[in-house]
Design a protein around this motif. Structure first.
Motif, PDB file in Angstrom:
ATOM      1  N   UNK A   1       9.376   2.006  -6.725  1.00  0.00           N
ATOM      2  CA  UNK A   1       9.642   1.582  -8.089  1.00  0.00           C
ATOM      3  C   UNK A   1       8.404   1.489  -8.943  1.00  0.00           C
ATOM      4  N   UNK A   2       7.271   1.091  -8.326  1.00  0.00           N
ATOM      5  CA  UNK A   2       6.051   0.836  -9.099  1.00  0.00           C
ATOM      6  C   UNK A   2       4.922   1.811  -8.800  1.00  0.00           C
ATOM      7  N   UNK A   3       4.970   2.506  -7.660  1.00  0.00           N
ATOM      8  CA  UNK A   3       3.860   3.356  -7.250  1.00  0.00           C
ATOM      9  C   UNK A   3       2.729   2.603  -6.585  1.00  0.00           C
ATOM     10  N   UNK A   4       2.898   1.280  -6.390  1.00  0.00           N
ATOM     11  CA  UNK A   4       1.849   0.479  -5.766  1.00  0.00           C
ATOM     12  C   UNK A   4       1.682   0.887  -4.312  1.00  0.00           C
ATOM     13  N   UNK A   5       0.461   1.254  -3.930  1.00  0.00           N
ATOM     14  CA  UNK A   5       0.168   1.724  -2.578  1.00  0.00           C
ATOM     15  C   UNK A   5      -0.640   0.681  -1.825  1.00  0.00           C
ATOM     16  N   UNK A   6      -0.292   0.512  -0.559  1.00  0.00           N
ATOM     17  CA  UNK A   6      -1.042  -0.352   0.337  1.00  0.00           C
ATOM     18  C   UNK A   6      -1.322   0.414   1.622  1.00  0.00           C
ATOM     19  N   UNK A   7      -2.545   0.302   2.128  1.00  0.00           N
ATOM     20  CA  UNK A   7      -2.915   0.990   3.356  1.00  0.00           C
ATOM     21  C   UNK A   7      -2.109   0.439   4.529  1.00  0.00           C
ATOM     22  N   UNK A   8      -1.602   1.333   5.372  1.00  0.00           N
ATOM     23  CA  UNK A   8      -0.886   0.949   6.587  1.00  0.00           C
ATOM     24  C   UNK A   8      -1.910   0.712   7.685  1.00  0.00           C
ATOM     25  N   UNK A   9      -1.817  -0.433   8.343  1.00  0.00           N
ATOM     26  CA  UNK A   9      -2.744  -0.739   9.418  1.00  0.00           C
ATOM     27  C   UNK A   9      -2.453   0.077  10.659  1.00  0.00           C
ATOM     28  N   UNK A  10      -3.357   0.984  11.004  1.00  0.00           N
ATOM     29  CA  UNK A  10      -3.199   1.822  12.195  1.00  0.00           C
ATOM     30  C   UNK A  10      -4.276   1.552  13.235  1.00  0.00           C
ATOM     31  N   UNK A  11      -4.966   0.416  13.108  1.00  0.00           N
ATOM     32  CA  UNK A  11      -6.062   0.146  14.017  1.00  0.00           C
ATOM     33  C   UNK A  11      -7.168   1.164  13.829  1.00  0.00           C
ATOM     34  N   UNK A  12      -7.767   1.655  14.912  1.00  0.00           N
ATOM     35  CA  UNK A  12      -8.862   2.625  14.772  1.00  0.00           C
ATOM     36  C   UNK A  12      -8.402   4.050  14.486  1.00  0.00           C
ATOM     37  N   UNK A  13      -7.102   4.303  14.534  1.00  0.00           N
ATOM     38  CA  UNK A  13      -6.610   5.674  14.352  1.00  0.00           C
ATOM     39  C   UNK A  13      -6.849   6.156  12.936  1.00  0.00           C
TER      40      UNK A  13
END
Length: 316
Positions: A217-229
């Motif tokens: 709805x807003x385009x707000x992006x948040x990084x997905x936590x993937x650890x060291x990957x």
């Protein structure tokens, strides 16, 4: 927030379950008893330059051509196929693609800046949208929309879908929050979160390459936590339940993650490699198998007689 956006999560969950039911068969049912085994590799036309793959509710794979935008359909049972839709020619490639209702193919048009809707049954191009941007790369379908990434601009393109899956208006959603736009290819593959509440995008630039969770709805992006990957060569994405497959083209690998329901965190499970990989780009599933086209980007320049193929590996 528009009504279509409010219904995004609930309806995506429903259609996601239906799609998996339509394409996933129990292990061992890939072919009838006594029949020849379904091939684990099959050729694509010489000079075709495949990039995207899509599999719908029937055991056929659709491949898009970077050379001229043609769409090739292959039987998963035999590996044989033919061009079912002619492209618009050089400069109008078919990159990412997905199969919608009634045989509609939603096609990302790469450097043409186009989004195309193709009737796979007749081969006709039903609609062409001009986005005005520079590289429309990949696509995912939700109940209300077809969402397209753009590799050189911090935006998503949204084509509205009615309740029959027919395409409507095009609009652009600007990406913000944690989104970082690099100087080269940035956004690539796109999927939905397991709970259907948001979208997942490959960002090949931010923090060495990874996933972003985007509010549609807003385009707000948040990084997905993937650890060291990291996903520096991340390309096509495929979500099956809470398992996410991420193709790393130049690494000749598919990285596999287990996500939480909301798609905010993921844990690396394994990496799939195969000596038959020749820079795969995208992935689709049927039964307990994964199908990947080999783009062979290391052949530079590509030639009309360059051989291409698709290969099959088992799901994790």
């Amino acid at each position: 927030m528009a009504p279509t956006e409010r219904s995004f999560a609930r309806r995506t969950l429903l259609i996601g379950a239906a799609a998996l039911t339509g394409t996933a068969l129990p292990a061992g049912t890939a072919h009838a008893a006594g029949a020849a085994p379904w091939p684990r590799r099959f050729p694509l036309p010489d000079g075709f330059r495949p990039e995207g793959i899509a599999i719908g509710r029937a055991p056929y794979a659709y491949f898009g051509s970077l050379a001229n935008g043609d769409v090739y359909r292959a039987s998963l049972a035999t590996g044989r196929g033919a061009v079912v839709a002619r492209g618009l020619g050089a400069g109008h490639p078919s990159v990412g693609l997905r199969v919608g209702r009634r045989g509609r193919l939603f096609v990302a048009g790469g450097e043409s800046g186009e989004i195309r809707v193709v009737d796979a049954r007749t081969g006709e191009t039903e609609q062409v949208y001009a986005t005005g941007t520079t590289f429309v790369n990949d696509v995912v379908l939700t109940p209300d929309a077809a969402w397209f990434t753009d590799s050189f601009a911090p935006v998503l393109h949204r084509v509205a879908l009615d309740r029959h899956g027919r395409p409507g208006a095009l609009r652009t959603v600007t990406l913000g929050g944690d989104w970082e736009q690099g100087p080269d290819f940035t956004a690539n593959g796109i999927e939905r979160t397991p709970d259907g509440s948001a979208l997942l995008l490959v960002n090949a630039f931010a923090n060495g390459g990874g996933l972003m969770r985007v509010d549609p709805g807003t385009g707000l992006a948040r990084a997905v936590g993937l650890g060291p990957a990291r996903l520096p060569n991340g390309d096509g994405l495929l979500l099956l339940g809470r398992t996410l497959y991420a193709v790393q083209q130049w690494q000749n690998a598919v990285d596999v993650f287990r996500l939480d329901a909301a798609g905010t965190r993921g844990t690396a499970v394994t990496r799939v490699t195969d000596p038959r990989f020749r820079i795969p780009t995208t992935v689709a599933a049927w039964g307990d198998r994964l199908y990947l086209p080999n783009a062979r980007f290391d052949v530079d320049p590509p030639r009309p007689d360059t051989e291409y193929d698709a290969v099959v590996v088992d799901q994790v």
